[in-house]
Design an enzyme around this catalytic site. Structure first.
Site, short mmCIF file in Angstrom:
data_model
loop_
_atom_site.label_atom_id
_atom_site.label_comp_id
_atom_site.label_asym_id
_atom_site.label_seq_id
_atom_site.Cartn_x
_atom_site.Cartn_y
_atom_site.Cartn_z
N HIS A 52 0.81 -1.10 0.04
CA HIS A 52 -0.09 -0.01 -0.02
C HIS A 52 0.87 1.12 -0.04
O HIS A 52 2.03 1.24 0.55
CB HIS A 52 -0.92 0.06 1.23
CG HIS A 52 -2.01 -1.01 1.11
ND1 HIS A 52 -2.88 -0.99 2.16
CD2 HIS A 52 -2.20 -2.14 0.46
CE1 HIS A 52 -3.92 -2.10 1.93
NE2 HIS A 52 -3.19 -2.75 0.95
N GLU A 54 1.17 3.84 1.80
CA GLU A 54 1.85 4.20 3.10
C GLU A 54 2.97 3.42 3.49
O GLU A 54 3.80 3.69 3.88
CB GLU A 54 0.52 4.10 4.21
CG GLU A 54 -0.69 4.75 4.12
CD GLU A 54 -1.88 4.10 3.42
OE1 GLU A 54 -1.70 3.26 2.43
OE2 GLU A 54 -2.70 3.73 4.00
N CYS A 82 -6.03 1.64 6.23
CA CYS A 82 -6.76 0.30 6.19
C CYS A 82 -6.15 -0.16 7.71
O CYS A 82 -5.17 0.51 8.11
CB CYS A 82 -6.57 -0.55 5.38
SG CYS A 82 -4.78 -1.32 5.19
N CYS A 85 -2.44 -0.99 7.58
CA CYS A 85 -1.35 0.04 7.46
C CYS A 85 -1.35 1.05 8.62
O CYS A 85 -0.53 1.55 9.24
CB CYS A 85 -1.95 1.04 6.33
SG CYS A 85 -1.62 0.40 4.77
#
Length: 149
Positions: A52, A54, A82, A85
């Site tokens: 992701h 991040e 999410c 993360c």
């Protein structure tokens, strides 16, 4: 640079992610006013469900400062992180999270499990949502409209 400039950079990363066929999410890590890392989603490209925006940005920023902690750093991300993360953000000791669009389906900070409010969360960053929210949400809507008619 102010927080809007950093979010604009995250939005640019999200657009680049969309061009690669990735879900358009972008992230920027800033420490002491300096951008350490900027990234977009790369899960499909890297065949890595943890890639992701991040996480990719956090990994790069940690390498940049040669530390597993980003104490005092700010994270700008176009979509509410999410739960996975959020856990990594906490482990990295990021001080502040600025996000664009809320994620009612998969968010982990102010939606869903609210990871930073959990009693077992060791580090709770400050959270600020809704920054460039309309633009961030529109990128996502346009992306998914082409894939989910």
């Amino acid at each position: 640079m102010n927080f809007t400039n950093h979010m604009n950079q995250a939005l640019s990363e999200a657009r680049l992610a969309a061009e690669r066929g990735e879900v358009p999410v972008g992230a920027v890590i800033v420490l002491d006013g300096k951008v350490l890392a900027a990234a977009g989603n790369r899960a499909r490209e890297l065949l890595d469900p943890s890639a992701h925006a991040e996480v990719v940005a956090i990994r790069a920023a940690c390498q940049m400062i040669d530390s597993e902690r980003l104490t005092g750093a700010d994270l700008y991300v176009t979509l509410e992180p999410c739960p996975a993360c959020a856990a990594i953000i906490s482990a990295a000791r990021i001080a502040r999270v600025y996000y664009g669009a809320a994620d009612p389906k998969s968010g982990g900070i102010e939606q869903g499990p609210r990871m930073f409010s959990h009693p077992q969360c060791h580090h709770k960053p400050e959270v600020y949502g809704g920054i460039n929210e309309d633009e961030a949400a529109e990128l996502l809507k346009a992306f998914f409209k082409t894939r989910r008619p």
